[in-house]
Motif scaffolding. Sequence first.
Motif, PDB file in Angstrom:
ATOM      1  N   ILE A  15       0.853  -1.188   0.000  1.00  0.00           N
ATOM      2  CA  ILE A  15       0.000   0.000   0.000  1.00  0.00           C
ATOM      3  C   ILE A  15       0.892   1.243   0.000  1.00  0.00           C
ATOM      4  CG2 ILE A  15      -1.790   1.300   1.186  1.00  0.00           C
ATOM      5  CD1 ILE A  15      -2.704  -1.264   2.527  1.00  0.00           C
ATOM      6  N   ILE A  16       0.735   2.056  -1.027  1.00  0.00           N
ATOM      7  CA  ILE A  16       1.447   3.331  -1.105  1.00  0.00           C
ATOM      8  C   ILE A  16       0.551   4.408  -0.505  1.00  0.00           C
ATOM      9  CG2 ILE A  16       2.486   5.066  -2.611  1.00  0.00           C
ATOM     10  CD1 ILE A  16       2.807   2.816  -4.717  1.00  0.00           C
ATOM     11  N   GLN A  17       1.035   5.068   0.530  1.00  0.00           N
ATOM     12  CA  GLN A  17       0.281   6.187   1.087  1.00  0.00           C
ATOM     13  C   GLN A  17       0.859   7.474   0.515  1.00  0.00           C
ATOM     14  OE1 GLN A  17       1.570   5.346   5.366  1.00  0.00           O
ATOM     15  NE2 GLN A  17       1.765   7.596   5.296  1.00  0.00           N
ATOM     16  N   ALA A  18       0.014   8.248  -0.141  1.00  0.00           N
ATOM     17  CA  ALA A  18       0.495   9.464  -0.795  1.00  0.00           C
ATOM     18  C   ALA A  18      -0.657  10.439  -0.964  1.00  0.00           C
ATOM     19  CB  ALA A  18       1.094   9.141  -2.160  1.00  0.00           C
ATOM     20  N   ARG A  19      -0.307  11.719  -0.918  1.00  0.00           N
ATOM     21  CA  ARG A  19      -1.269  12.779  -1.181  1.00  0.00           C
ATOM     22  C   ARG A  19      -0.511  14.013  -1.664  1.00  0.00           C
ATOM     23  NH1 ARG A  19      -2.122  16.429   3.210  1.00  0.00           N
ATOM     24  NH2 ARG A  19      -0.743  15.987   4.984  1.00  0.00           N
ATOM     25  N   MET A  20      -1.220  14.908  -2.276  1.00  0.00           N
ATOM     26  CA  MET A  20      -0.588  16.100  -2.827  1.00  0.00           C
ATOM     27  C   MET A  20      -0.340  17.172  -1.769  1.00  0.00           C
ATOM     28  SD  MET A  20       0.070  15.797  -6.082  1.00  0.00           S
ATOM     29  CE  MET A  20      -0.034  17.387  -6.911  1.00  0.00           C
ATOM     30  N   GLY A  21      -1.128  17.163  -0.698  1.00  0.00           N
ATOM     31  CA  GLY A  21      -0.958  18.139   0.359  1.00  0.00           C
ATOM     32  C   GLY A  21       0.313  17.879   1.153  1.00  0.00           C
ATOM     33  N   SER A  22       1.118  18.892   1.335  1.00  0.00           N
ATOM     34  CA  SER A  22       2.341  18.816   2.133  1.00  0.00           C
ATOM     35  C   SER A  22       2.656  20.210   2.633  1.00  0.00           C
ATOM     36  CB  SER A  22       3.510  18.277   1.298  1.00  0.00           C
ATOM     37  OG  SER A  22       4.738  18.425   2.000  1.00  0.00           O
ATOM     38  N   SER A  23       2.857  20.342   3.944  1.00  0.00           N
ATOM     39  CA  SER A  23       3.100  21.673   4.503  1.00  0.00           C
ATOM     40  C   SER A  23       4.435  22.239   4.053  1.00  0.00           C
ATOM     41  CB  SER A  23       3.035  21.623   6.033  1.00  0.00           C
ATOM     42  OG  SER A  23       3.991  20.700   6.541  1.00  0.00           O
ATOM     43  N   ARG A  24       5.446  21.360   3.869  1.00  0.00           N
ATOM     44  CA  ARG A  24       6.774  21.847   3.517  1.00  0.00           C
ATOM     45  C   ARG A  24       7.027  21.881   2.013  1.00  0.00           C
ATOM     46  NH1 ARG A  24      10.542  18.371   7.534  1.00  0.00           N
ATOM     47  NH2 ARG A  24       8.964  16.789   7.065  1.00  0.00           N
ATOM     48  N   LEU A  25       6.405  20.950   1.277  1.00  0.00           N
ATOM     49  CA  LEU A  25       6.631  20.902  -0.166  1.00  0.00           C
ATOM     50  C   LEU A  25       5.335  20.486  -0.863  1.00  0.00           C
ATOM     51  CD1 LEU A  25       8.871  21.306  -2.259  1.00  0.00           C
ATOM     52  CD2 LEU A  25       9.434  18.879  -2.034  1.00  0.00           C
ATOM     53  N   PRO A  26       4.382  21.407  -0.985  1.00  0.00           N
ATOM     54  CA  PRO A  26       3.090  21.076  -1.600  1.00  0.00           C
ATOM     55  C   PRO A  26       3.252  20.543  -3.025  1.00  0.00           C
ATOM     56  CG  PRO A  26       3.014  23.224  -0.520  1.00  0.00           C
ATOM     57  CD  PRO A  26       4.459  22.805  -0.543  1.00  0.00           C
ATOM     58  N   GLY A  27       2.466  19.506  -3.316  1.00  0.00           N
ATOM     59  CA  GLY A  27       2.465  18.953  -4.664  1.00  0.00           C
ATOM     60  C   GLY A  27       3.692  18.141  -5.018  1.00  0.00           C
ATOM     61  N   LYS A  28       4.489  17.760  -4.017  1.00  0.00           N
ATOM     62  CA  LYS A  28       5.762  17.102  -4.328  1.00  0.00           C
ATOM     63  C   LYS A  28       5.600  15.771  -5.055  1.00  0.00           C
ATOM     64  CE  LYS A  28       6.157  14.974   0.282  1.00  0.00           C
ATOM     65  NZ  LYS A  28       6.959  14.953   1.542  1.00  0.00           N
ATOM     66  N   MET A  29       4.462  15.106  -4.874  1.00  0.00           N
ATOM     67  CA  MET A  29       4.304  13.798  -5.492  1.00  0.00           C
ATOM     68  C   MET A  29       4.292  13.860  -7.013  1.00  0.00           C
ATOM     69  SD  MET A  29       4.503  11.908  -2.954  1.00  0.00           S
ATOM     70  CE  MET A  29       4.537  10.520  -4.048  1.00  0.00           C
ATOM     71  N   MET A  30       3.981  15.028  -7.561  1.00  0.00           N
ATOM     72  CA  MET A  30       3.978  15.167  -9.017  1.00  0.00           C
ATOM     73  C   MET A  30       5.155  15.999  -9.518  1.00  0.00           C
ATOM     74  SD  MET A  30       1.542  13.270 -10.051  1.00  0.00           S
ATOM     75  CE  MET A  30       1.352  13.746 -11.773  1.00  0.00           C
ATOM     76  N   GLU A  31       6.099  16.287  -8.643  1.00  0.00           N
ATOM     77  CA  GLU A  31       7.305  16.997  -9.064  1.00  0.00           C
ATOM     78  C   GLU A  31       8.134  16.082  -9.975  1.00  0.00           C
ATOM     79  OE1 GLU A  31       8.616  19.926  -8.820  1.00  0.00           O
ATOM     80  OE2 GLU A  31       7.228  20.927  -7.449  1.00  0.00           O
ATOM     81  N   PRO A  32       8.664  16.610 -11.086  1.00  0.00           N
ATOM     82  CA  PRO A  32       9.395  15.759 -12.035  1.00  0.00           C
ATOM     83  C   PRO A  32      10.801  15.398 -11.561  1.00  0.00           C
ATOM     84  CG  PRO A  32       9.375  18.028 -12.793  1.00  0.00           C
ATOM     85  CD  PRO A  32       8.491  17.989 -11.578  1.00  0.00           C
ATOM     86  N   ILE A  33      11.147  14.146 -11.792  1.00  0.00           N
ATOM     87  CA  ILE A  33      12.507  13.641 -11.595  1.00  0.00           C
ATOM     88  C   ILE A  33      12.842  12.824 -12.837  1.00  0.00           C
ATOM     89  CG2 ILE A  33      14.034  12.176 -10.219  1.00  0.00           C
ATOM     90  CD1 ILE A  33      12.331  12.788  -7.788  1.00  0.00           C
TER      91      ILE A  33
END
Length: 242
Positions: A15-33
């Motif tokens: 189970i991957i727990q993930a969400r776009m909300g982040s107090s320190r780095l909002p939207g980090k899950m869709m940041e490109p690498i």
Amino acid sequence: MTESQNRTSKKVIAIIQARMGSSRLPGKMMEPIMGQPLMYHIIARALQIRCAQAVYLATTDQPIDDPLVELAQKMGLKVVRGSEDNVMQRFFLAIEDANADYIIRICGDAPLFDPEFMDQSTAAMVDREADCIRPICNGPSAYQGAGPISRRALEWSREVAPDDPRTYEHVTAYAYDHMDRLKTVPFDIAPAFQGEYKLSIDTPHDLEFFRNLYAHLYKPGQIISLEEAVQFIKKSKPAMAD
């Protein structure tokens, strides 16, 4: 029942727990690498866990997380959505959907968890019908971002400490903090992976470091081995590892 028979009779899911909300780095899950979102790299590693009979994304029911759902479904994952404030509730949506006996919890912001270690440690737990592994090492290690646990341990945590943030927010932390009340199995951590490492992406600085690491080590269609990553970290940024 032999160990191999016991292993095949138990249902294991990741189970991957993930969400776009982040107090320190909002939207980090869709940041490109390297041309792909962080979420893509997390999913690609999760799909390398051989013992997992299914991989789920457990995210919130908020519209902001729709891009995560779209990507997860495109990559073949099952998706459950629930309370933004109660991660454990989301986990049990997946656990009950799969009727799982063992769960590999994967954090969405730590893209170097080791699939092979997940296979080995989960097998050790299932063979002995344990609730969690007890790492044998001198302090912390590079094995971060994922860990196996039994459904029984999560049900116990939810029953005895439903209001503890280690239960509803961090999911496995309450059980890990109370191993003396659970059945554990010792598991040796190789010396090469022992030490203090910062392997989660929590700040813009972390993100840039991982972009640099992936620029040096990533090959499309493959995942970076933890061994390669540890060697790179030790050589390029000694401050991140002992």
